[in-house]
Every structure is written in structure tokens, then in C-alpha cells.
Enzyme design. Structure first.
Site, mmCIF file in Angstrom:
data_model
loop_
_atom_site.group_PDB
_atom_site.id
_atom_site.type_symbol
_atom_site.label_atom_id
_atom_site.label_comp_id
_atom_site.label_asym_id
_atom_site.label_seq_id
_atom_site.Cartn_x
_atom_site.Cartn_y
_atom_site.Cartn_z
ATOM 1 N N LYS A 10 31.136 75.334 76.124
ATOM 2 C CA LYS A 10 32.237 75.480 77.075
ATOM 3 C C LYS A 10 31.750 76.276 78.276
ATOM 4 O O LYS A 10 30.793 77.057 78.203
ATOM 5 C CB LYS A 10 33.449 76.164 76.437
ATOM 6 C CG LYS A 10 33.234 77.608 75.963
ATOM 7 C CD LYS A 10 33.393 78.674 77.054
ATOM 8 C CE LYS A 10 33.060 80.069 76.535
ATOM 9 N NZ LYS A 10 32.902 81.066 77.615
ATOM 10 N N PRO A 94 21.830 76.734 74.515
ATOM 11 C CA PRO A 94 21.009 77.946 74.426
ATOM 12 C C PRO A 94 21.752 79.087 73.738
ATOM 13 O O PRO A 94 22.973 79.193 73.824
ATOM 14 C CB PRO A 94 20.685 78.273 75.890
ATOM 15 C CG PRO A 94 21.680 77.520 76.702
ATOM 16 C CD PRO A 94 22.050 76.312 75.908
ATOM 17 N N ALA A 96 23.005 82.882 72.914
ATOM 18 C CA ALA A 96 23.418 84.079 73.670
ATOM 19 C C ALA A 96 23.445 83.803 75.165
ATOM 20 O O ALA A 96 22.851 84.513 75.969
ATOM 21 C CB ALA A 96 22.492 85.251 73.350
ATOM 22 N N LEU A 99 28.027 80.500 76.649
ATOM 23 C CA LEU A 99 28.530 79.122 76.567
ATOM 24 C C LEU A 99 29.243 78.841 75.246
ATOM 25 O O LEU A 99 29.551 77.694 74.939
ATOM 26 C CB LEU A 99 27.371 78.133 76.750
ATOM 27 C CG LEU A 99 26.602 78.247 78.073
ATOM 28 C CD1 LEU A 99 25.379 77.329 78.060
ATOM 29 C CD2 LEU A 99 27.504 77.904 79.260
ATOM 30 N N ASP A 136 36.660 83.001 70.880
ATOM 31 C CA ASP A 136 36.482 81.668 71.462
ATOM 32 C C ASP A 136 36.613 80.540 70.441
ATOM 33 O O ASP A 136 36.652 79.369 70.818
ATOM 34 C CB ASP A 136 35.106 81.553 72.133
ATOM 35 C CG ASP A 136 35.026 82.311 73.447
ATOM 36 O OD1 ASP A 136 36.089 82.567 74.047
ATOM 37 O OD2 ASP A 136 33.906 82.641 73.875
#
Length: 289
Positions: A10, A94, A96, A99, A136
Site C-alpha cells: 500500500k 521491500p 521495512a 509499504l 495497517d
């Protein structure tokens, strides 16, 4: 039996922090949307009553630090599941990076185990469970595009943003989310207009979406890590229509309307940044399959 789930990343189109709560969390207002950069989660039922996590990426923990492990453990304990599961995580997002890669892996694990173990939980129930794992995770259970409030667990779905390309670049630094929030002075930062972003998305206006990008955490991370500011400036110079840091960083993304510009931006960034991606905005709930 084996279940495969997609776990998309995200980005935050708008991220505001309104106050600090007594429990130590912060009240936030965020517009989040999914992009076509996704991990793959493979769930295989095991006869023994264990949870095993594996990944080819050495930065992915294989124990209780892993949010996917926590998701499986939560379901097993809450619903007295006596079966075991192997969770194979193929990392593309990726680590940390700001995202929500770990949160999306946990959300995909919740969705997949709901099917594998035939728990018959609704997506709303899965999202509520996700909130117990991380702020999240609730959004990632749904995917699509949403306004997230509270500490991020209260989700209101909105329309998908206008279609465009997203170019992302992650510098080789780590950012402490806790430190960013600790240094955040809510009286000294420019707060984004979250409602104006919602209006721009509803109008399907790419130009207005670009004009309303905002992240209240960005100034803090940029002051701590000049590399992030440099990537932002280079992305603009190479032709991105609008540029913003995602989450607490360090990943920077650029919105690009026309595909003809994407390769130039990608190539330019690859000259000094190893982790660069060019993907499409998804933004729709039914795009997880």
C-alpha cells in the site's frame, strides 16, 4: 491442501496525525490504496500442530516477530484449531519500507487460513482480528482504497483513484517509526487536507490527486535522513507528476500519468538506488486475486 494468497503493498496518498492518545498510539487520518507490487503467501496444511514460517529473504523473521506467524497463532488460539500450517513468504515488497509489507503478509495469512481451515469468517471479522496484530492489517485485509482513522484500524472504503503508474524507490537506510512519531510536533507541521484528497479521488481527477498528496511524517523523516529528500528531488527532476514519501519512510513514490515517462524515471533512479519499482495503481478491492 495448499492455498495461495496475494499480499499487495500500500501507499499513503494522504497521511495526517491529529493527536496522541492516552494509550501511546496516535490518532490518524490516512488515505491508503493498494499497488501492483505484491508478496506471495503459500499456506500448506500440516498434520502436526505447529506454525512454520519460511522465506528466501534473509530479512524475514521465521518466528513470532513475523506478523504472518502472529496471524496464524491468533486464529489457532481464538478458534481452537488443532491443525498446523506452513507459511512460505515470497517477498517482492521491500522490507521495512513504509509499504505495509509485513501487515499485508499477515492479512493474506488471515484470508488464506480462513479458507484452509474453513473458519467461515466474514471479511469484517478478519479485519477486526487484523487490528489486534497491527494498525495497517485491517486495511490490508480489505485492500482497495480507504480512509483509515483511529490508530488506522477504522476503515471506510472510497472509490479507486484514477489509473496511473507508481514509481517507487527505497534507499538503503532504516527508519524508526517510533522515533519519527516521537519527534513529530503536531503544532509545527503542515497538515494535509484529507477531505480534499477524498474529493479529488471521487472526481477521478489525476491532477487534483497530485495536488493533494501530503504526509505529515515526511518532514521529520527528511530531517533525519537527507537521502530521502534527495530521492524526492531526483524523482521530480526525472519527470514524476507528483512525489511523496509513503508512511514513515524511507520509500518515496512518484505518480506518473503517462507510461511514456515511466522508463526514463525508472532508469534515472536506478543509477543511484538499487530498489526501484514501476507498477500500476490497483486501488480496487476485488483486485487481490
Amino acid at each position: 491442501m495448499r492455498i495461495l494468497e496475494k499480499a499487495p503493498a500500500k501507499i499513503n496518498l494522504s497521511l495526517d496525525v491529529t493527536s496522541k492518545r492516552p494509550d501511546g498510539y496516535h490518532e490518524v487520518e490516512m488515505i491508503m490504496t493498494t499497488i501492483d507490487l505484491a508478496d506471495r503467501i503459500e499456506l500448506t496444511e500440516l498434520p502436526e500442530n505447529v506454525i512454520r514460517v519460511a522465506s528466501h529473504n534473509r530479512f524475514v523473521p521465521d518466528d513470532q516477530r513475523n506478523l504472518a506467524y502472529q496471524a496464524a497463532k491468533l486464529l489457532k488460539e481464538r478458534f481452537q484449531v488443532k491443525k498446523g500450517v506452513s507459511i512460505m513468504i515470497t517477498k517482492v515488497i521491500p522490507v521495512a519500507a513504509g509499504l505495509a509489507g509485513g501487515s499485508s503478509d499477515a492479512a493474506a495469512t488471515l484470508r488464506g487460513l480462513n479458507r484452509l481451515w474453513d473458519l467461515k469468517l466474514s471479511v469484517e471479522e478478519l479485519a477486526e482480528l487484523g487490528a489486534e496484530i497491527g494498525s495497517d492489517v485491517s486495511f490490508c485485509v480489505y485492500g482497495g482504497t480507504a480512509l483509515a482513522t483511529g490508530r488506522g484500524e477504522k476503515i471506510r472504503h472510497i472509490s479507486a483513484p484514477p489509473h496511473c503508474w507508481v514509481v517507487l524507490a527505497k534507499p538503503t537506510i532504516g527508519v524508526s517509526t517510533a522515533e519519527v512519531y516521537r519527534r513529530l510536533n503536531l503544532q509545527q507541521v503542515r497538515h494535509p487536507d484529507v477531505q480534499a484528497m477524498i474529493d479529488a479521488i471521487e472526481e477521478k481527477s489525476f491532477q487534483k490527486v497530485c495536488g493533494q498528496l501530503g504526509n505529515v511524517l515526511e518532514s521529520v523523516t527528511l530531517s533525519l535522513h537527507p537521502e530521502v529528500a534527495m530521492i524526492k528531488n531526483q524523482m521530480k527532476r526525472f519527470g514524476a507528476d507528483a512525489v511523496l514519501m509513503s508512511g514513515s519512510g524511507p520509500t518515496v513514490f512518484g505518480l506518473v500519468q503517462y507510461e511514456s515517462k515511466v522508463q526514463r524515471i525508472y532508469n534515472g533512479l536506478r543509477g543511484f538506488c538499487d530498489q526501484v519499482y514501476a507498477v500500476r495503481m490497483i486501488g480496487e478491492q476485488n483486485a487481490l486475486d
